[in-house]
Design an enzyme around this catalytic site. Sequence first.
Site, short mmCIF file in Angstrom:
data_model
loop_
_atom_site.label_atom_id
_atom_site.label_comp_id
_atom_site.label_asym_id
_atom_site.label_seq_id
_atom_site.Cartn_x
_atom_site.Cartn_y
_atom_site.Cartn_z
CD GLU A 142 -0.29 13.47 -10.66
OE1 GLU A 142 0.01 14.09 -11.72
OE2 GLU A 142 -0.12 12.25 -10.53
CB CYS A 144 3.19 9.91 -11.00
SG CYS A 144 4.12 10.31 -9.50
#
Length: 224
Positions: free
Chosen positions: A105, A2
């Site tokens: 993402e 992340c």
Amino acid sequence: MCGRFSRTSPPETFASLVEGRNDIDDLPPQYNTLPGQKALVCRIDPAGEREMALLRWPYIPPFEKQPKTRYSTINAKAETLTTSRLWRFPFQHFRCLIAADGFYEPKDTGEKRKPQYYFRRRDGEPFFMAGLWGRWEPPGGEGGEAFDSCAIITTEANAVVGEVHPRMPVILQPDAWAQWLDPAVTDPEQVQDLLEPAPDEGWEGYPVGYYTREDSPQVIERQN
């Protein structure tokens, strides 16, 4: 991993969720929080109370001689927290909740420029990611300022995120917050089971633009 996330709800919203103290005023929304910036977290203060704080992201290990690191410390893998030299101690003693409204993402399509996707709760409500934190201080009384920093814990992706990326942040459910934050819990086995992928239900993801450095509502807009 992340590498970017959003925090658009105000600190008082997150403080209300965890019933914690908030002394942070006039904090603008962050639609695109990047490494090197500060993250809003909930942690236990020296008096044993929950507090909201702004911590530098990524994590700087206390053993580093300079306020930077040779390690990749944006994220900490849930699977290696008990075996890693970097993460064993903070996992035992310095756990926190990192405030977020969504996260990004990239999708690996084989191209150099990877399409970006934004993930959030379907109901639009904010949430907390599992985090670790620590304090860095200048060694040996050298000049410099001490500061606190944090890392986001990641795990295998659920079915929603897994269509784009194999990993995702650990999203802790409300009934896990107390145990995760409890400083009396120092046995990793007591909290390891909390580090699971978020349930598939209630989450959505959609493509967004390539605004990797911009911070505005445009960053989280759906792209066709």
